[in-house]
Design an enzyme around this catalytic site. Structure first.
Site, short mmCIF file in Angstrom:
data_model
loop_
_atom_site.label_atom_id
_atom_site.label_comp_id
_atom_site.label_asym_id
_atom_site.label_seq_id
_atom_site.Cartn_x
_atom_site.Cartn_y
_atom_site.Cartn_z
N GLU A 150 0.85 -1.21 0.00
CA GLU A 150 0.00 0.00 0.00
C GLU A 150 0.87 1.24 0.00
OE1 GLU A 150 -0.11 2.11 2.75
OE2 GLU A 150 1.15 0.91 4.08
N PHE A 151 0.34 2.32 -0.57
CA PHE A 151 1.07 3.59 -0.59
C PHE A 151 0.15 4.69 -0.07
CE2 PHE A 151 2.81 0.90 -3.97
CZ PHE A 151 4.14 0.84 -3.59
N GLU A 154 -1.67 8.65 5.57
CA GLU A 154 -2.73 8.98 6.52
C GLU A 154 -3.14 10.43 6.30
OE1 GLU A 154 -1.92 7.72 10.55
OE2 GLU A 154 -0.97 5.92 9.76
N LYS A 203 8.15 -1.10 -1.97
CA LYS A 203 7.54 -0.40 -0.83
C LYS A 203 8.61 0.18 0.09
CE LYS A 203 4.96 1.11 2.33
NZ LYS A 203 3.66 0.96 2.86
N PHE A 248 7.61 16.60 -0.73
CA PHE A 248 8.44 16.04 0.34
C PHE A 248 9.73 16.81 0.56
CE2 PHE A 248 6.64 12.42 2.48
CZ PHE A 248 5.42 12.38 1.82
N LEU A 249 9.66 18.11 0.38
CA LEU A 249 10.82 18.95 0.67
C LEU A 249 10.45 20.00 1.71
CD1 LEU A 249 12.40 19.47 -2.89
CD2 LEU A 249 13.22 18.00 -1.04
N ALA A 251 10.87 21.32 5.21
CA ALA A 251 11.73 21.17 6.39
C ALA A 251 10.88 21.28 7.65
CB ALA A 251 12.80 22.24 6.37
N CYS A 259 5.08 4.60 9.67
CA CYS A 259 5.75 3.99 8.51
C CYS A 259 7.22 4.36 8.33
CB CYS A 259 4.97 4.31 7.25
SG CYS A 259 3.44 3.37 7.18
N LYS A 319 1.09 14.24 11.78
CA LYS A 319 0.84 15.10 10.62
C LYS A 319 -0.61 15.56 10.73
CE LYS A 319 -0.01 13.18 6.61
NZ LYS A 319 0.03 12.40 5.36
C1 UDX Z 1 -0.45 -1.18 8.44
C2 UDX Z 1 0.39 -2.38 8.13
O1 UDX Z 1 -0.09 -2.92 6.97
C3 UDX Z 1 1.86 -2.08 8.13
O2 UDX Z 1 2.61 -3.14 7.66
C4 UDX Z 1 2.13 -0.88 7.29
O3 UDX Z 1 3.49 -0.59 7.26
C5 UDX Z 1 1.39 0.28 7.89
O4 UDX Z 1 0.06 0.03 7.92
P1 UDX Z 1 -1.76 -0.25 10.42
O5 UDX Z 1 -2.96 -0.31 9.54
O6 UDX Z 1 -1.22 1.06 10.82
O7 UDX Z 1 -0.57 -1.08 9.76
O8 UDX Z 1 -1.93 -1.23 11.65
P2 UDX Z 1 -2.80 -1.11 12.96
O9 UDX Z 1 -3.50 0.21 12.98
O10 UDX Z 1 -1.90 -1.52 14.05
O11 UDX Z 1 -3.92 -2.22 12.74
C6 UDX Z 1 -3.71 -3.57 12.59
C7 UDX Z 1 -5.02 -4.31 12.95
O12 UDX Z 1 -4.86 -5.71 12.72
C8 UDX Z 1 -5.43 -4.15 14.41
O13 UDX Z 1 -6.76 -3.68 14.47
C9 UDX Z 1 -5.32 -5.57 14.98
O14 UDX Z 1 -6.29 -5.85 15.98
C10 UDX Z 1 -5.55 -6.42 13.74
N1 UDX Z 1 -5.02 -7.80 13.84
C11 UDX Z 1 -3.78 -8.03 14.30
C12 UDX Z 1 -5.82 -8.87 13.43
O15 UDX Z 1 -6.97 -8.69 13.05
N2 UDX Z 1 -5.33 -10.14 13.49
C13 UDX Z 1 -4.10 -10.41 13.98
O16 UDX Z 1 -3.69 -11.58 14.04
C14 UDX Z 1 -3.29 -9.32 14.40
C1 UDX Z 2 3.86 7.34 4.38
C2 UDX Z 2 4.00 7.27 2.84
O1 UDX Z 2 3.90 8.58 2.30
C3 UDX Z 2 2.95 6.35 2.24
O2 UDX Z 2 3.12 6.22 0.85
C4 UDX Z 2 3.09 4.99 2.92
O3 UDX Z 2 2.20 4.07 2.41
C5 UDX Z 2 2.92 5.12 4.41
O4 UDX Z 2 3.91 6.03 4.91
P1 UDX Z 2 2.32 8.64 6.11
O5 UDX Z 2 3.35 8.22 7.12
O6 UDX Z 2 0.89 8.35 6.40
O7 UDX Z 2 2.62 7.97 4.68
O8 UDX Z 2 2.40 10.23 5.87
P2 UDX Z 2 3.41 11.18 5.06
O9 UDX Z 2 2.59 12.23 4.41
O10 UDX Z 2 4.31 10.41 4.20
O11 UDX Z 2 4.24 11.90 6.23
C6 UDX Z 2 5.13 11.20 7.07
C7 UDX Z 2 5.88 12.15 7.96
O12 UDX Z 2 6.79 12.93 7.21
C8 UDX Z 2 5.02 13.14 8.74
O13 UDX Z 2 5.48 13.23 10.06
C9 UDX Z 2 5.22 14.45 8.01
O14 UDX Z 2 5.07 15.56 8.86
C10 UDX Z 2 6.66 14.30 7.54
N1 UDX Z 2 6.97 15.12 6.36
C11 UDX Z 2 6.38 14.85 5.16
C12 UDX Z 2 7.90 16.16 6.46
O15 UDX Z 2 8.47 16.40 7.53
N2 UDX Z 2 8.21 16.87 5.33
C13 UDX Z 2 7.63 16.63 4.12
O16 UDX Z 2 7.97 17.32 3.15
C14 UDX Z 2 6.68 15.59 4.03
#
Ligand code: UDX
Ligand code: UDX
Length: 433
Positions: A150-151, A154, A203, A248-249, A251, A259, A319
């Protein structure tokens, strides 16, 4: 329309399940956490993501989306099962895959002959093969395991699902790959077919590169401060070059979230296990780790000591437009302020709605309340409410308007002629006090 199951209703699983249902599929989302499924079934989503609640309501009303804690109910008739459980970091940086294996173990008895297993969770290269081994052994058949990372960002995950830059499908089986492509056929994004280990690496490499861009611009910001240059204009000038790109630039006080910190650490760990030197990768995290401390140093340089000073921390989530507090740089900032003896009060446009305290500090209900009588304001997240808050209101609320902006929310010219001290990241300090 296909019958699909999504295991894990976290930030990724819930968005994926709901969006797939709104593409016309019949989706059952499963989670082991009963309270979460109860809450969702009552119509109340356990996380905030713009646009998600509305889609959830439409799809459940249409009967295309259901929720369960039973792996059997979710998987028995599903043509494809998406796994989207968390893969959090262990202390040594490696990805903890125990939730993934637990989920695979739970669903294995209900996998049918043609069910395709799709790994959404972010996993180290090669994990698909271990999952396949486990499934083949327990089911006594050859299960198709596809890597489909996934990309989603949040705060804009729904939009990212529908208008993603690409859909990566990693499989060694052309029929399974074609089926996964068919699931996404209503989406406009280009599809890249590859082998599973390459998909897994896409990824990690993407997240590491984005994190590298942020650490790079943060390092340039320190140089801009030393040279009296303005990083926002430097970044704009760099971004005009199409080879660099403008995104993504920004500061700031560094990246957080569930992630970038974990994925760069996991990649580093994998490289170390293979005894491959990766100096660039190690320094991405090193630069990021130092950002909150360097920011606090600016505060200490201004005050000498902040013992007993009232500090209003504005923005707590990692964020804007999310309720996610995981690995938020604001937490490091708060810990550092507290350890220097400051009296910290927090405010976050979303978190303050439901909580009165967090991380041992009280929360104000409004931004005005947090700022009232404060000696300094520290901006950690660029929520729209904070960006739109007029700089000339700070002096009327605060004891003395010392503003430390960790996200460059205001243009320097907005501060000019105001009775404020305005220090941001990679830009000249303005002192109107
Ligand atoms: C996802 C993941 O896919 C991770 O690898 C990726 O890098 C970031 O996003 P995220 O959606 O943030 O993670 O995870 P989280 O919010 O912790 O939710 C995971 C859910 O899976 C929880 O609700 C947990 O209860 C559930 N779970 C966990 C199951 O249903 N079965 C299990 O065996 C373990
Ligand atoms: C990231 C990836 O963007 C997404 O593709 C992947 O699937 C999950 O991880 P996310 O962590 O949800 O997504 O948010 P993102 O918008 O990437 O921001 C991550 C962090 O970087 C935040 O703390 C944000 O404040 C910071 N950031 C982002 C900066 O400091 N500067 C930037 O220019 C962009």
């Amino acid at each position: 329309m296909n019958k699909l199951a999504v295991i894990g209703t976290g930030y990724v699983g819930l968005v994926t399940g709901i969006c797939l249902a709104s593409c016309g599929h019949h989706v059952t989302c499963m989670d082991v956490d009963e309270s979460k499924i109860d809450q969702i079934s009552r119509g109340d989503l356990p996380l905030f993501e713009p646009g998600l609640q509305e889609l959830h309501e439409t799809c459940t009303a249409a009967g295309s989306l259901s929720y369960t804690t039973s792996p059997e109910e979710a998987v028995q008739d599903a043509e494809a099962v998406f796994i989207a459980v968390g893969t959090p970091p262990r202390k040594d940086g490696s990805a903890d895959l125990s939730y993934l294996y637990a989920a695979v173990h739970d669903i294995a008895p209900f996998i049918q002959r043609n069910t395709v297993l799709i790994i959404k969770s972010t996993v180290p290269a090669g994990t698909h093969a271990d999952i396949k081994d486990q499934l083949d052994r327990t089911t006594g058949q050859s299960v198709q395991v596809v890597s489909n990372p996934e990309f989603l960002r949040e705060g804009s995950a729904v939009n990212d699902f529908f208008y993603g830059d690409r859909i990566v499908i990693g499989s060694t089986d052309s029929r399974a790959a074609a089926f996964v492509e068919h699931i996404y056929e209503s989406l406009p994004g280009p599809v890249l077919h590859t082998d599973p280990q390459t998909a897994e690496m896409i990824k990690y490499s993407s997240n590491a590169f984005l994190a590298a861009k942020i650490s790079f611009i943060n390092e340039m910001a320190s140089l801009c401060e030393a040279e009296g240059a303005d990083i926002t204009i430097v970044a704009a000038g760099m971004g005009m070059d199409k080879r660099i790109g403008e995104s993504f630039l920004r500061a700031g006080i560094g990246y957080g979230g569930s992630c970038f910190p974990k994925d760069t650490a996991a990649l580093l760990y994998s490289a170390q296990q293979k005894k491959l030197p990766v100096p660039l990768l190690s320094s991405i995290h090193e630069v990021n780790r130092k950002q909150p401390g360097a920011f606090i140093q600016k505060i200490l340089d201004r005050f000498g000591s902040i013992e007993g000073k009232k500090a209003a921390v504005l923005g707590l989530t990692f964020k804007p437009n999310t309720d996610d507090l995981r690995q938020s740089p604001s937490r490091d900032v708060i810990n550092l302020l507290t350890s220097e003896g400051a009296m910290v009060i927090g405010y976050d446009p979303l978190i303050s709605k439901s909580r009165k305290r967090i991380w041992q500090i009280p929360l104000a209900e409004t931004m005005e309340e947090a700022l009232t009588g404060a000696d300094l304001a520290v901006i950690c997240t660029e929520w729209k409410e904070i960006v739109d808050f007029p700089p000339d209101r700070y002096p009327s609320l605060m004891k003395e308007a010392n503003i430390f902006d960790g996200r460059n929310c205001y243009a320097i010219k907005q501060a000019l002629h105001l009775p404020i001290y305005y220090s941001s990241v990679g830009r000249p300090v303005y002192n109107g006090l």
